[in-house]
Design a protein around this motif. Structure first.
Motif: not given
Length: 217
Positions: A119-123, A126-137, A144-147
């Protein structure tokens, strides 16, 4: 010999201190994610289960950074995940006491943790590909763990309640809470990104699919 050992020890100590590899895996960067107290936990749980309410106003600028919605920690996600695994294992043992064994706990843990990482890796990808400043892993792993806080309650409720219709309604309510909480967090943290909405929708879709696979026995 003793002098040689002392010299070798000092050289090794300097290598360890100056090693980028060691710094990369240093635990110092994880300390802020576990800097929580009872007040923080209560406020965070309020955000999780009442995400449609406005955030509480905090006067102190120093505390404002820590007690807002999009501040990510690892205490609640990890504790929630462990509690969820133990809860599911306990329920499994109650339903099938004759076949339950320590391997069953390991199977549940490995399956759920693998899906958690996916779950965390896919997001993150996606952020790494499309965003300039992605969130850290680490931030994504936290978000993703709050759920699992919702899933603990749902796992218990699913056993207690027999009516399928009510189960589906409760599941949709928790899914809506989780989606709204994630939306608000990402909406603030990714405020200036071009593909912000695309990433948020994709993250919610991935989250929903992972929840489905985790709940799937």
């Amino acid at each position: 010999n003793e002098d040689s050992l002392k010299i070798g020890y000092k050289i090794g100590e300097q290598i360890v201190k100056n090693s980028k590899f060691v710094d990369y895996f240093s635990l110092e960067g994880l300390k802020p994610y576990f800097d929580v107290d009872n007040k923080y936990v209560l406020i965070k749980l309020r955000y999780l289960f009442l995400p449609f309410f406005k955030e509480r106003s905090i006067n102190s600028n120093e505390l404002q950074m820590k007690y807002n919605m999009e501040y990510f920690d690892l205490y609640l996600p990890i504790m929630s995940f462990i509690t969820y695994v133990l809860t599911v294992s306990f329920i499994t043992a109650l339903n099938n006491p004759s076949i339950f064994n320590p391997q069953t706990l390991g199977r549940i843990l490995s399956k759920d943790f693998s899906l958690y990482i996916i779950n965390a890796s896919i997001i993150k990808l996606l952020m790494f590909i499309f965003l300039n400043n992605p969130l850290s892993f680490t931030d994504i792993f936290s978000l993703t763990g709050y759920k699992f806080t919702y899933m603990i309650i749902y796992a218990i409720f699913r056993i207690v309640m027999e009516a399928k219709t009510i189960k589906y309604i409760v599941f949709l309510i928790f899914a809506l809470m989780s989606s709204l909480f994630t939306w608000k967090c990402l909406n603030k943290r990714l405020s200036n990104e071009n593909f912000k909405k695309t990433i948020i929708y994709a993250s919610l879709a991935v989250d929903f699919c992972i929840i489905f696979f985790i709940l799937l026995d």
